[in-house]
Scaffold this motif. Structure first.
Motif, PDB file in Angstrom:
ATOM      1  N   GLN A  31       0.832  -1.204   0.000  1.00 37.35           N
ATOM      2  CA  GLN A  31       0.000   0.000   0.000  1.00 37.35           C
ATOM      3  C   GLN A  31       0.869   1.257   0.000  1.00 37.35           C
ATOM      4  O   GLN A  31       0.657   2.189  -0.778  1.00 37.35           O
ATOM      5  CB  GLN A  31      -0.931  -0.033   1.236  1.00 37.35           C
ATOM      6  CG  GLN A  31      -1.674   1.242   1.520  1.00 37.35           C
ATOM      7  CD  GLN A  31      -2.808   1.483   0.537  1.00 37.35           C
ATOM      8  OE1 GLN A  31      -3.031   0.700  -0.390  1.00 37.35           O
ATOM      9  NE2 GLN A  31      -3.527   2.559   0.723  1.00 37.35           N
ATOM     10  N   TYR A 186      -7.737   1.517   3.953  1.00 40.96           N
ATOM     11  CA  TYR A 186      -6.977   0.287   3.719  1.00 40.96           C
ATOM     12  C   TYR A 186      -7.139  -0.602   4.939  1.00 40.96           C
ATOM     13  O   TYR A 186      -7.073  -0.124   6.075  1.00 40.96           O
ATOM     14  CB  TYR A 186      -5.504   0.661   3.520  1.00 40.96           C
ATOM     15  CG  TYR A 186      -4.585  -0.514   3.392  1.00 40.96           C
ATOM     16  CD1 TYR A 186      -4.504  -1.233   2.200  1.00 40.96           C
ATOM     17  CD2 TYR A 186      -3.785  -0.925   4.457  1.00 40.96           C
ATOM     18  CE1 TYR A 186      -3.661  -2.320   2.075  1.00 40.96           C
ATOM     19  CE2 TYR A 186      -2.932  -2.005   4.341  1.00 40.96           C
ATOM     20  CZ  TYR A 186      -2.871  -2.695   3.148  1.00 40.96           C
ATOM     21  OH  TYR A 186      -2.032  -3.760   3.027  1.00 40.96           O
ATOM     22  N   HIS A 188      -5.621  -3.381   7.177  1.00 38.95           N
ATOM     23  CA  HIS A 188      -4.377  -4.100   7.501  1.00 38.95           C
ATOM     24  C   HIS A 188      -4.714  -5.317   8.347  1.00 38.95           C
ATOM     25  O   HIS A 188      -5.485  -5.208   9.304  1.00 38.95           O
ATOM     26  CB  HIS A 188      -3.420  -3.159   8.261  1.00 38.95           C
ATOM     27  CG  HIS A 188      -2.280  -3.863   8.930  1.00 38.95           C
ATOM     28  ND1 HIS A 188      -1.301  -4.538   8.215  1.00 38.95           N
ATOM     29  CD2 HIS A 188      -1.962  -4.031  10.250  1.00 38.95           C
ATOM     30  CE1 HIS A 188      -0.436  -5.073   9.070  1.00 38.95           C
ATOM     31  NE2 HIS A 188      -0.817  -4.778  10.303  1.00 38.95           N
TER      32      HIS A 188
END
Ligand SMILES: C[S@@+](CC[C@H](N)C(=O)[O-])C[C@H]1O[C@@H](n2cnc3c(N)ncnc32)[C@H](O)[C@@H]1O
Length: 207
Positions: A31, A186, A188
């Motif tokens: 990312q 995003y 994780h």
């Protein structure tokens, strides 16, 4: 939190946990790499990873051909472990052990990357010092690539309070000197299989 306490906290983390055990471990920082390459375009100039810890990002930046790579962290243990991992390639990197809220000058960089450090800076004066240093370091046109816990994500990391961000909160914090290039969320996955929601953004310094 005073610098001495921060140093003690992070040195203990890195001296007692393996790199694979910490919640922020990622075998491949894809990312960050994707956003950095978007910010860099066709140039491979000067880049600093602030709070780089034991991240594999530095390896990927060298592989990608960045000419001047620096890694800064408050933990000497983390920096030494990362240097040892890189072996001979470590000599191509500038290593800085410092509290980012207390550093006066880092020189100039085209890209400043920060994954999961800015969100620990919950004190308003420390945050202002970070932002002042960011502006002294990035020339107009330079990019700030930042990843923090998102609104709705975790409320703590490594036992410490954090500040969550979304696009609006980050823009308010950065002010008019920075314009967004890209903002996204995003997910994780920690080594223990927990999902953590991150906010990531690329911001260009415009004034
Ligand atoms: C959650 S870890 C993230 C590490 C790395 N960026 C990554 O993505 O794997 C936070 C890192 O920031 C460092 N750190 C925390 N506070 C800092 C400060 N005030 N100045 C510099 N580094 C700091 C810690 O030592 C640690 O390596």
């Amino acid at each position: 939190m005073k610098t001495m306490d921060k140093v003690q906290h992070w040195e203990e983390v890195y001296q007692t946990k393996s790199p694979l055990e910490v919640s922020w471990y990622e075998p491949d920082p894809q990312q960050s790499v994707d956003l950095i390459l978007t910010a860099a375009g066709s140039s491979r100039g000067r880049i600093i990873d602030v709070g780089g810890g034991q991240s594999f990002l530095v390896d990927r930046l060298i592989d990608a051909g960045f000419a001047h790579v620096a890694v800064l962290d408050i933990s000497n243990a983390a920096i030494e472990a990362t240097k040892a991992r890189l072996g001979e390639r470590a000599s191509n990197v500038r290593w800085i052990v410092a509290d980012i809220t207390q550093a006066d000058s880092l020189g100039a960089f085209d890209i400043w990357h920060d994954r999961a450090v800015f969100h620990f800076i919950t004190d308003a004066e420390d945050r202002q010092r970070y932002l002042d240093l960011l502006k002294r370091t990035l020339p107009i046109g330079g990019h700030f690539v930042v990843g923090t816990f998102a609104v709705g994500g975790p409320e703590k990391c490594s036992g410490l309070q954090i500040q969550q961000y979304d696009a609006a909160a980050m823009q308010e914090t950065l002010g008019p000197s920075f314009e967004p290039v890209k903002c996204c969320q995003y997910e994780h996955m920690t080594p223990s299989g927990k999902s953590q929601l991150f906010f990531f953004g690329i911001y260009q310094r415009v004034m």
